[in-house]
Design a protein around this motif. Structure first.
Motif, PDB file in Angstrom:
ATOM      1  N   ARG A  89       0.843  -1.151   0.118  1.00 38.96           N
ATOM      2  CA  ARG A  89       0.128   0.003  -0.094  1.00 38.96           C
ATOM      3  C   ARG A  89       0.945   1.260  -0.082  1.00 38.96           C
ATOM      4  N   ALA A 109      -3.090   6.264   5.936  1.00 43.61           N
ATOM      5  CA  ALA A 109      -3.308   5.412   6.976  1.00 43.61           C
ATOM      6  C   ALA A 109      -2.889   5.767   8.273  1.00 43.61           C
ATOM      7  N   ARG A 114      -9.438  -2.874   2.190  1.00 42.10           N
ATOM      8  CA  ARG A 114      -7.966  -2.447   2.158  1.00 42.10           C
ATOM      9  C   ARG A 114      -6.975  -3.688   1.870  1.00 42.10           C
TER      10      ARG A 114
END
Length: 342
Positions: free
Chosen positions: A5, A121, A323
């Motif tokens: 990510r 995040a 996610r």
């Protein structure tokens, strides 16, 4: 946050700002009083992600943009509460569109924050841990349908006054994000005004509902601009850096001057017996604002603080599978790219 990510986020930023993008934290930061940096600001120049900037400037932007982004996504809750109870299909569709807009605003702002070398995040983790804040206005309950009108007219109206100057912010990505956000907030404000106008000109019960909503949202809306100037520790430096263009009190006064004539058009009364027009200054003057309430809400003691954060954390946990799927897709795509290059 997983490595996949992180790479995906960095890749997206590079597509926007070029493959030579370097996060501000990775370059030599000038001092706060650096002549070249101050000259750029004095000349109304824009600071871009690849430019060197003082670390304090970067941290101030991260704090402000993150709080703004958090406010957009937390702000979906009080209005989302009424989607299933809207009085007509038309009202439901409009409210759904508005809530979707707020989600989009959060997306723009998190993306702008990422250009400062932080990760979305991590910002969300700080929100959930309570180390970053969101606007105190969203810690009040939406009791009746008229609250949808009051939020649109007063809360979004205050947001417009507060945010339009940010389109001239010294940090480019933040300023550009605010252009579209302000256009959409203008629609939201008109939608709220129309709801209240319909109720105010409806039955006596509907008029009373509209008046009650205005009574409850007026003072919290004035507090949206923050504490008075002499009790606002961050304003002076933010204004010196061009992040903020006007003081809290100046923005609050502009909002009052804009809103009072609109209340007359609505046929509704603002709940301030001391509200009066000052002929000498040409401004509407309010009675004293009890900022004790604002500080208590900021501390977490508002009517809905606990509820809002519990819902936000729960939504984040329930979205973990999305996610995870994004991580898996990013890893698969990266593997295919590596294989093609090999």
């Amino acid at each position: 946050m997983t490595l996949c990510r992180r790479c995906a986020i960095r890749c997206n930023i590079e597509r926007v700002y070029g493959n030579d993008f370097t996060a501000p934290s990775q370059v030599d930061a000038p001092a706060e009083d650096d002549p070249g940096f101050l000259a750029l600001l004095d000349d109304e120049g824009r600071v871009e992600p690849r430019d060197a900037m003082p670390e304090a400037y970067r941290k101030t932007l991260v704090r402000q943009i993150a709080q703004h982004a958090h406010s957009e996504i937390i702000g979906m809750q009080p209005e989302g509460n009424w989607i299933t109870r809207a009085p007509s299909l038309k009202r439901k569709a409009i409210l759904m569109a508005k809530v979707q807009d707020e989600a989009g605003h959060g997306l723009y702002l998190y993306a702008a924050a990422e250009t400062l070398g932080v990760e979305r995040a991590d910002l969300l983790d700080r929100l959930h841990a309570g180390t970053q804040k969101y606007s105190s206005i969203f810690n009040y309950p939406t009791i009746t349908w008229a609250d949808m009108g009051a939020i649109g007219w007063l809360v979004d109206g205050a947001a417009i006054v507060n945010q339009v100057p940010i389109t001239r912010c010294s940090y480019g990505p933040y300023a550009r994000a605010m252009v579209r956000i302000c256009k959409e907030e203008s629609f939201h404000q008109r939608q709220g005004f129309e709801i209240l106008h319909t109720l105010s000109n409806g039955t006596p019960a509907q008029h009373a509902m509209a008046q009650d909503a205005v009574n409850r949202w007026w003072w919290p809306s004035l507090m949206m601009f923050g504490p008075p100037d002499d009790a606002s520790p961050n304003s002076e430096r933010s204004m010196r850096w061009g992040i903020k263009r006007h003081s809290n009190d100046a923005l609050r006064q502009k909002f009052v001057d804009m809103t009072v004539p609109q209340s007359h058009a609505l046929g509704l009364t603002l709940p301030d017996p001391e509200l009066a027009y000052d002929e000498a200054s040409g401004h509407w003057r309010t009675g004293p604002i009890d900022f004790t309430e604002l500080f208590e809400v900021i501390k977490g003691n508002g009517p809905c603080n606990v509820q809002r954060m519990a819902h936000r954390r729960g939504a984040h946990e329930r979205g973990a599978w999305v996610r995870d799927a994004a991580d898996a897709y990013a890893a698969k795509r990266a593997a295919r790219t590596e294989a093609a290059v090999a």
